[in-house]
Write a protein that holds these residues in place. Sequence first.
Motif, mmCIF file in Angstrom:
data_model
loop_
_atom_site.group_PDB
_atom_site.id
_atom_site.type_symbol
_atom_site.label_atom_id
_atom_site.label_comp_id
_atom_site.label_asym_id
_atom_site.label_seq_id
_atom_site.Cartn_x
_atom_site.Cartn_y
_atom_site.Cartn_z
ATOM 1 N N UNK C 270 4.606 6.172 -25.914
ATOM 2 C CA UNK C 270 5.366 4.931 -26.042
ATOM 3 C C UNK C 270 4.628 3.783 -25.348
ATOM 4 N N UNK C 271 4.003 4.094 -24.240
ATOM 5 C CA UNK C 271 3.207 3.072 -23.550
ATOM 6 C C UNK C 271 2.120 2.539 -24.473
ATOM 7 N N UNK C 272 1.400 3.441 -25.097
ATOM 8 C CA UNK C 272 0.269 2.993 -25.905
ATOM 9 C C UNK C 272 0.736 2.315 -27.189
ATOM 10 N N UNK C 273 1.832 2.769 -27.775
ATOM 11 C CA UNK C 273 2.363 2.060 -28.950
ATOM 12 C C UNK C 273 2.753 0.626 -28.585
ATOM 13 N N UNK C 274 3.100 0.407 -27.327
ATOM 14 C CA UNK C 274 3.466 -0.939 -26.880
ATOM 15 C C UNK C 274 2.255 -1.748 -26.430
ATOM 16 N N UNK C 275 1.085 -1.170 -26.501
ATOM 17 C CA UNK C 275 -0.118 -1.912 -26.155
ATOM 18 C C UNK C 275 -0.529 -1.801 -24.695
ATOM 19 N N UNK C 276 0.034 -0.836 -23.994
ATOM 20 C CA UNK C 276 -0.304 -0.638 -22.581
ATOM 21 C C UNK C 276 -0.934 0.736 -22.387
ATOM 22 N N UNK C 277 -1.753 0.856 -21.363
ATOM 23 C CA UNK C 277 -2.138 2.204 -20.954
ATOM 24 C C UNK C 277 -0.958 2.846 -20.238
ATOM 25 N N UNK C 278 -0.958 4.173 -20.202
ATOM 26 C CA UNK C 278 0.061 4.885 -19.431
ATOM 27 C C UNK C 278 -0.031 4.471 -17.963
ATOM 28 N N UNK C 279 -1.243 4.347 -17.456
ATOM 29 C CA UNK C 279 -1.417 3.964 -16.046
ATOM 30 C C UNK C 279 -0.768 2.613 -15.780
ATOM 31 N N UNK C 280 -0.930 1.691 -16.689
ATOM 32 C CA UNK C 280 -0.290 0.382 -16.512
ATOM 33 C C UNK C 280 1.216 0.527 -16.359
ATOM 34 N N UNK C 281 1.808 1.239 -17.285
ATOM 35 C CA UNK C 281 3.264 1.344 -17.268
ATOM 36 C C UNK C 281 3.744 2.041 -15.988
ATOM 37 N N UNK C 282 3.008 3.056 -15.564
ATOM 38 C CA UNK C 282 3.412 3.793 -14.357
ATOM 39 C C UNK C 282 3.338 2.896 -13.118
ATOM 40 N N UNK C 283 2.215 2.224 -12.971
ATOM 41 C CA UNK C 283 2.039 1.386 -11.781
ATOM 42 C C UNK C 283 2.996 0.204 -11.819
#
Lengths: 436, 436, 436, 436
Positions: C270-283
Amino acid sequence: MAFFTDISKIEYEGPTSKNPLAFRHYNADEIVEGRSMRDQLRFSVCYWHTFRGTGADPFGAGTLQRPWDDGTESVENAINRVRVAFEFIEKLGAPFYCFHDRDVAPEGATLAESHKNLDAVADALAEEQQRTGIDLLWGTANLFSHPRYLHGAATSCNADVFAYAASQVKKAMEVTHRLGGENYVFWGGREGYMNLYNTDMKRELDHLAAFMHMAVEHAKSIGFTGQFLFEPKPKEPTKHQYDFDAAACLNFLRQYDLLDHVKLNIETNHATLAGHTMAHELIYASIQGGLGSIDANTGDLLLGWDTDQFPTDIYLTTQCMLAILDQGGLAPGGVNFDAKVRRESFEPIDLFHAHIGGMDAFAHGLKIAAAIRADGVLSDFVKNRYRSFDEGIGAKIEAGSVTFADLESYMLEAGEVHPNESGRQEMLENLVNMYL
Amino acid sequence: MAFFTDISKIEYEGPTSKNPLAFRHYNADEIVEGRSMRDQLRFSVCYWHTFRGTGADPFGAGTLQRPWDDGTESVENAINRVRVAFEFIEKLGAPFYCFHDRDVAPEGATLAESHKNLDAVADALAEEQQRTGIDLLWGTANLFSHPRYLHGAATSCNADVFAYAASQVKKAMEVTHRLGGENYVFWGGREGYMNLYNTDMKRELDHLAAFMHMAVEHAKSIGFTGQFLFEPKPKEPTKHQYDFDAAACLNFLRQYDLLDHVKLNIETNHATLAGHTMAHELIYASIQGGLGSIDANTGDLLLGWDTDQFPTDIYLTTQCMLAILDQGGLAPGGVNFDAKVRRESFEPIDLFHAHIGGMDAFAHGLKIAAAIRADGVLSDFVKNRYRSFDEGIGAKIEAGSVTFADLESYMLEAGEVHPNESGRQEMLENLVNMYL
Amino acid sequence: MAFFTDISKIEYEGPTSKNPLAFRHYNADEIVEGRSMRDQLRFSVCYWHTFRGTGADPFGAGTLQRPWDDGTESVENAINRVRVAFEFIEKLGAPFYCFHDRDVAPEGATLAESHKNLDAVADALAEEQQRTGIDLLWGTANLFSHPRYLHGAATSCNADVFAYAASQVKKAMEVTHRLGGENYVFWGGREGYMNLYNTDMKRELDHLAAFMHMAVEHAKSIGFTGQFLFEPKPKEPTKHQYDFDAAACLNFLRQYDLLDHVKLNIETNHATLAGHTMAHELIYASIQGGLGSIDANTGDLLLGWDTDQFPTDIYLTTQCMLAILDQGGLAPGGVNFDAKVRRESFEPIDLFHAHIGGMDAFAHGLKIAAAIRADGVLSDFVKNRYRSFDEGIGAKIEAGSVTFADLESYMLEAGEVHPNESGRQEMLENLVNMYL
Amino acid sequence: MAFFTDISKIEYEGPTSKNPLAFRHYNADEIVEGRSMRDQLRFSVCYWHTFRGTGADPFGAGTLQRPWDDGTESVENAINRVRVAFEFIEKLGAPFYCFHDRDVAPEGATLAESHKNLDAVADALAEEQQRTGIDLLWGTANLFSHPRYLHGAATSCNADVFAYAASQVKKAMEVTHRLGGENYVFWGGREGYMNLYNTDMKRELDHLAAFMHMAVEHAKSIGFTGQFLFEPKPKEPTKHQYDFDAAACLNFLRQYDLLDHVKLNIETNHATLAGHTMAHELIYASIQGGLGSIDANTGDLLLGWDTDQFPTDIYLTTQCMLAILDQGGLAPGGVNFDAKVRRESFEPIDLFHAHIGGMDAFAHGLKIAAAIRADGVLSDFVKNRYRSFDEGIGAKIEAGSVTFADLESYMLEAGEVHPNESGRQEMLENLVNMYL
Ligand SMILES: [Co+2]
Ligand SMILES: [Co+2]
Ligand SMILES: [Co+2]
Ligand SMILES: [Co+2]
Ligand SMILES: [Co+2]
Ligand SMILES: [Co+2]
Ligand SMILES: [Co+2]
Ligand SMILES: [Co+2]
């Protein structure tokens, strides 16, 4: 017996009509560029989405209300559905339809039974074609829904699956021939791969080519002279389809010496999933002699899957019709609505709204394209833009009569090029708006 | 006189080293699959990013500190830069480099002057090649930076621009030949379109093909026997490049009868911008005999432009090396780092970090790929997966000795296919992790 | 009675093992950063994909072989499936599982019957939890599969649907509470829109907030003290989900005063479908106190839909574990495999391959992250990079003791800034490779 | 002294005009929904693209012919450019313009000198505003072009850079105030990160908030009462901008208690790069009271960078104007053309074509939107669609007077929901076509 009893034949009421169940632009007998709109557009209704769609998606069950359908996989239900389909297409006024084998007739317990089912339904299709004058634009075989095709059909690692697919295509082609189909379509289905670690791409592509050559041979043997069409799609259901886009398809056809036998059926949503505009794919195929037919739909460019929506954008339809008129029409191909109503548009009447909107958008686009062509505003601009190739050094380049050495001599003398001219992109975009 | 006085030659220190200025995997003389790593990898440093990059981006000015550069467009500065470049490549230990004509030597006021400038710098390049033993992997011409190329070079609507581009390629090819270059690359630059309303795609593609044929002829006339390479890129700078991906390039080469003369130079970031994995493009080109060389970099899949980052992902490099080893190597092509340090990595030392990381990632990938191949774990799985085509009906299909009718008879008798087997994607992905 | 009779409990065999049915990294009792791997990772198996997945996709029927399943929607079949599920999870060695209400128990003809069915299956779940020691990480309600939810649940335009969804969540929360669930998850399902022309976004968002507030109140009323979690997803099934990404979710929670009650459950795909890395969303979530749990899977960045693949990329898992360790762990959340085997991986054994690979990839990532943290190589770099804010003008800025006027005075005097330093991105990427 | 001597003031000639240098829809004094088009649309020309754009791109040098520009970075040249700019805007008939500090005036050798340069040019701007009656929609500071900002401005790791940026914003705000600017815009520039390994996201966001609070305080101290605007953009130049989209911006403003002081400036191309339609971003911001102004342009959805093209799509402009009319207009914000002519449209006349097309497209969209609103066709549909919340259980839900337990009782009795109704997406899309 009629099913859509509240709906009369959809009529043309002209651009000012606000009747949602009338055409504002599609006027079948109106002549545009020397042909009736009917013949310029050659609209086709697809059987699968329109009569077999359920509204199911990966997150939920079907929603579409199809009260005529008893929900069984019986031949009787299938034949009843044929009656409904032709009533719909007749009231809509589309001159063509298309089908997949397994969409019109149920899969049987054995291949023989499936064949028999298809023959039985084909009888009903023939009757309805005869009754209504609606023709078959193209047929095809569904080589992707059954679990046997999970690794592909012609590109399956399982030789039996290749054989099964061949049997199915043989039959579908024969039924298409019997019903006077003007084309036969190959759509990749699962002809691609999920993962390269387990895939022998070379062997799979060789098999796909062998399959098509057998199809060409079979057509000859039965006297089917319809056009073969190959439909590009980049991904979905597989991670990577071999028929990615027009370039991949044409490269394949050239590599395996199939270009004389097969043209392309280009779909908007597949074009955009592959990173191209529809206009690009149409022109690219057309200038190589490969544009055969189109699947008229649209995707949502912010979504990454094949939404197969009905086309309503006038810019899109204008661009399509410019490309189609530029090559003198699509026949024996046509404009097939490979499009489905949204899951939330679950009432039968939504099928009318959807097709009317699509037909009107294409008819509007046809009129706009014809007006632009009549005025020559784009073609004159383009012709003028390349005029340096019409004489002098440019003409020599096109004639193949100069070498790098000649060109260097020419340019060493000139020192620098004649000035470039503005591409006028903004002016041209404004110009198209003048014709809407 | 040395510029990188604080940096000694980068040495191999083995996998446990934590020295950022040492190789942990690249050991030039180590034999992998019968060749030295040097010969398997054929690393090349690109001149444009590494010695001409400024760190400018569409939102800001250059940032990169290059203290050896006096900022002028003089030939003296260009020659001085050659000395620095070769010191860098020598300390890094890469056996090859690549260049664009306008990157090594300044554009002059006239074509003649530009030719002269290039010759002068070529003298210095020849000296440094001689001194260091570093060879030229390939040369090319920059046909996109100068405003004259704003509508394209070989595909410009301005015939003079075609002629200018031809002159420039002629010279670049001659210099490449003089310097012993093993390949010559065509990269599209602006060979594409910004807008279809003002574009004659057919005429532009015809011109591009004419251009390449002239290049082939010129190579013959001067005795240049290096490999021609065509580099796919889907978009940027133009909205749509004609050399979109391997399929579009190969289709073009087939259409215009250039396939015997030209192979592909595949770049990771261009592959992914076109919607393909690098592995896809490599294998797809390779099985058609068209994989010539690679531009080793990586993009950011969440960004839509060509970031040309240094490759550090071991999965990527392993997949590249699997494809390369599968075709028996890349020579006369190589692994060229068409990659640039980030704008924020503006110190000269960052050039070392970047190249060391890329070389080590590829060397690591080479060792992993070789180990996987030695154990046969992927190839055995694949071979077994398609075994149904090695005998029986599958073998007949591959031999071309059966028709649709034969296959239908076979399948009507069988009724259903032999069961499929799991594709085991998850197991295979785990398996690759075992080799990291 | 056992179903996976050929499979013993999956054991840890260490990094050199080539046994595909063993762990190479996950060693439950091994201490990493002061906790056992079991407690650091808190692995959870999801019920829906693993025990209710069929392998159906938009283009074809289910393929997955689940011989224990009789294909009925009976409670008996559901309970039998519970036994299989717990045998699987036990052999795998995962300490947690998660469920949707309608996945564990069949929908009845009425709401009352559905409640009854869920209670009956919950009895079996309770027994198995008791027998095996496996705990419930979280429960949730499926508010998207049934056609009643076609316009959304809490955001439906139909008030009855809101009421039905409320009833279903109430019950699911009660069952979660009874089974000792440590969290309760809201996943959007169809909480979004297909088209803005027919949508009142404000009213829909107000309803969604009202729904969550009622849920919070109900939790209080029954004494459920588990953590509420909101799971971002940008699109699919709807064109645009309201819970697009972490930012949209946190903005919603802030706007409607729900931030004290609800954290986020972040999913990679879901993070990547939204244009973010997973790391971005987590942090991003973590630094706002909003990171509650993760759905550990991966997407394919070249595909535009939620592929929910098992995570095997060590870079991904390392980045996840860096973020998780940085916030001191996830409890009461965990690492839930919201992932499904490919449609082509249709044998039961593929479920083991898939989960083993995912667990091992995360365990490996945990060890790498811990090693990087132990050496302080990233954190030291970062700390040093911002050191100008630790004293002088920077410290004053952070203390809020300076105004624009003060800063202007300071800078008018200075004239120009202290030089910047390289961001060293390439060196840091290389550095992470040293720890693989 | 005039520069565009061949161009008279652009006049309104009505929809049937084919004069490319006339308006077909924009008729400044025509009343639409109770206001003149001038006041409804509040068109603004941006200084940076229109008067400072060069046509350079990452692959090539500038191409744009701007004969009035002597190419120096002198204050004289800057002031001369002001005269040209106002002649252009006056002939075009746009009532507003916008600027960045460094676009109107050259950067000096020191901050003091830069301030002085800006003051000198502001004198000329004031004169021209006075002379022409053209007003300043907003000002802003360019905090991204100079290398000092390579790691960001307010989010730089270098405290001095924060101070420099503060000084620059202070001055830009003062000049904006002096020139009667109605808004002040923050656009992220490089406020984001290139890589998470070297980034302290929390600290950077804290700094950004501190920066904005200082700006709010400074505005108070100088009596500037214009609206602050924050412009979302997801990526480019950095890999990930903190002001990703409306949700991220609003979440930030809520988190740091800035929502009372700052609204959003929404740009089409940034919306789509973030995965949203422009309509989504407008409505989403509007219903939260956060829609302040728009940057009217368009991107190319098949390209992954900010192409900033002039908007000509009537669907886009209609949707924008529907959202803007729904909130009663944009003032003190406006419709700013943050758009640039293509690099290939290099003649000064192209600036007219581009702006005329954009203004006409928005004027046309305004008329269409007003007609749709006058007929109530969309709003009536929407109102009716949610009618179940206007009474009964729906009204209770909205009133907050029911609990989960109440709703469960209600639904246990009802058993199933009242039937849903079709969302009629296709009919509504057709309906919009009726108004084109
Ligand atoms: Co199609
Ligand atoms: Co489609
Ligand atoms: Co390259
Ligand atoms: Co590149
Ligand atoms: Co999930
Ligand atoms: Co998912
Ligand atoms: Co903007
Ligand atoms: Co922009």
